[in-house]
Design an enzyme around this catalytic site. Structure first.
Site, PDB file in Angstrom:
ATOM      1  N   ARG A  79      25.506  35.149  29.406  1.00 12.57           N
ATOM      2  CA  ARG A  79      25.151  34.404  30.353  1.00 12.57           C
ATOM      3  C   ARG A  79      24.997  33.643  30.895  1.00 12.57           C
ATOM      4  NH1 ARG A  79      19.912  35.106  25.751  1.00 12.57           N
ATOM      5  NH2 ARG A  79      19.870  37.101  25.100  1.00 12.57           N
ATOM      6  N   ASP A 107       6.497  27.136  25.882  1.00 14.92           N
ATOM      7  CA  ASP A 107       8.061  27.580  25.473  1.00 14.92           C
ATOM      8  C   ASP A 107       8.875  26.969  25.824  1.00 14.92           C
ATOM      9  OD1 ASP A 107       9.117  30.263  24.964  1.00 14.92           O
ATOM     10  OD2 ASP A 107      10.556  29.556  25.573  1.00 14.92           O
TER      11      ASP A 107
END
Length: 283
Positions: A40, A152
């Protein structure tokens, strides 16, 4: 771009990153997650114009890049798995039992405002699923109002939630009637068709950034239902309990906390009445 076989974080830099993420957001990154994290982070390496992951570690910890990079680092390593109508039993329960019971508790009010909070909203699929369910129920009853908050840690997924644009293949779980009422389809779809949530629902939703590891949350304390599904599995027991206690403090008496089916509150100091699998009511 293919990753080189020797393009890795040093063990020291990986431990620094995993310790940092554990402190900042409560997510544990054991050594078994190293290859996933490296995969990632290679996108960030390219975006920053760095040569490799070793240079990225140097940038973070020797060239004082951490302050500027922290939000991108969190976005990169956090998992944002979500779907429309995921664990659909919870939405059936919300429609058929929880909302009617909540309205009955506030029968002295004319059209009470129900506040629903998706505390790990990811890209917004859960938020808009809630909005579809509640909008349909409101059309039948017309005796309540609702507002939905999605929070979030990742700014990237919050931005997608605010745009409310999704690949068309993701909306397969949405029932056909709801697709017709609440989704907009392009007249001339491109090579990867997309859909957008209708503005009538988008107006009833807002998104905000929240780190569940923060000592307090800057939101209302009369929330009716909080969804926190499939998030606690990434925290250790001590952090799970702290997060649950903080969230429960934002529920009104009689409000509900909904966890993922794979999660429970066993072993925590939280005392709530279980009314269904993974669904708990505050006294």
């Amino acid at each position: 771009m293919e990753a080189s076989d020797d393009d890795h974080l040093s063990l020291r830099d990986y431990k620094r990153i995993s310790d940092l993420i554990g402190r900042e957001v409560g997510i544990k990154l054991p050594p078994t997650k190293r290859l996933m994290v490296e995969g990632r982070l290679r996108k960030r390496v390219r975006a920053l114009g760095l040569a490799n992951l070793d240079a990225y570690g140097t940038y973070l910890f020797q060239h004082d890049g951490l302050a500027a990079e922290l939000a991108f680092l969190i976005n990169a390593v956090t998992t944002n798995k979500t779907d429309f109508f995921r664990e659909p039993e919870h939405f059936d329960l919300l429609e058929n039992r929880l909302v009617p019971d909540l309205i009955a508790l506030r029968k002295a009010e004319r059209k009470p405002l129900l506040k629903i909070w998706s505390a790990a909203s990811s890209t917004g699929a859960e938020v808009y699923t809630l909005a579809m369910v509640l909008a349909d129920l409101l059309a039948q009853r017309n005796d309540f109002r609702f507002a939905i908050l999605g929070t979030d840690i990742s700014t990237a997924v919050l931005a997608q939630g605010e745009r409310a644009v999704y690949p068309a293949e993701l909306i397969a779980p949405v029932p056909p009637g709801k697709q017709q009422r609440y989704l907009m389809f392009a007249r001339k779809p491109g090579p990867r068709p997309e859909v957008r949530i209708v503005p009538e629902l988008r107006r009833l939703v807002r998104f905000a950034r929240l780190n569940l590891m923060d000592a307090s949350y800057p939101f209302d304390r009369d929330v009716d239902v909080i969804f926190l599904r499939n998030v606690l599995i990434y925290f250790d027991k001590a952090d799970q309990e702290k997060v649950i206690l903080r969230l429960v403090s934002h529920l009104r008496p009689g409000g509900y906390l909904i966890l993922g089916h794979s999660e429970s509150m066993i072993g925590t100091a939280v005392t709530m009445r279980q009314v269904a699998p993974a669904v708990f009511q505050k006294a």
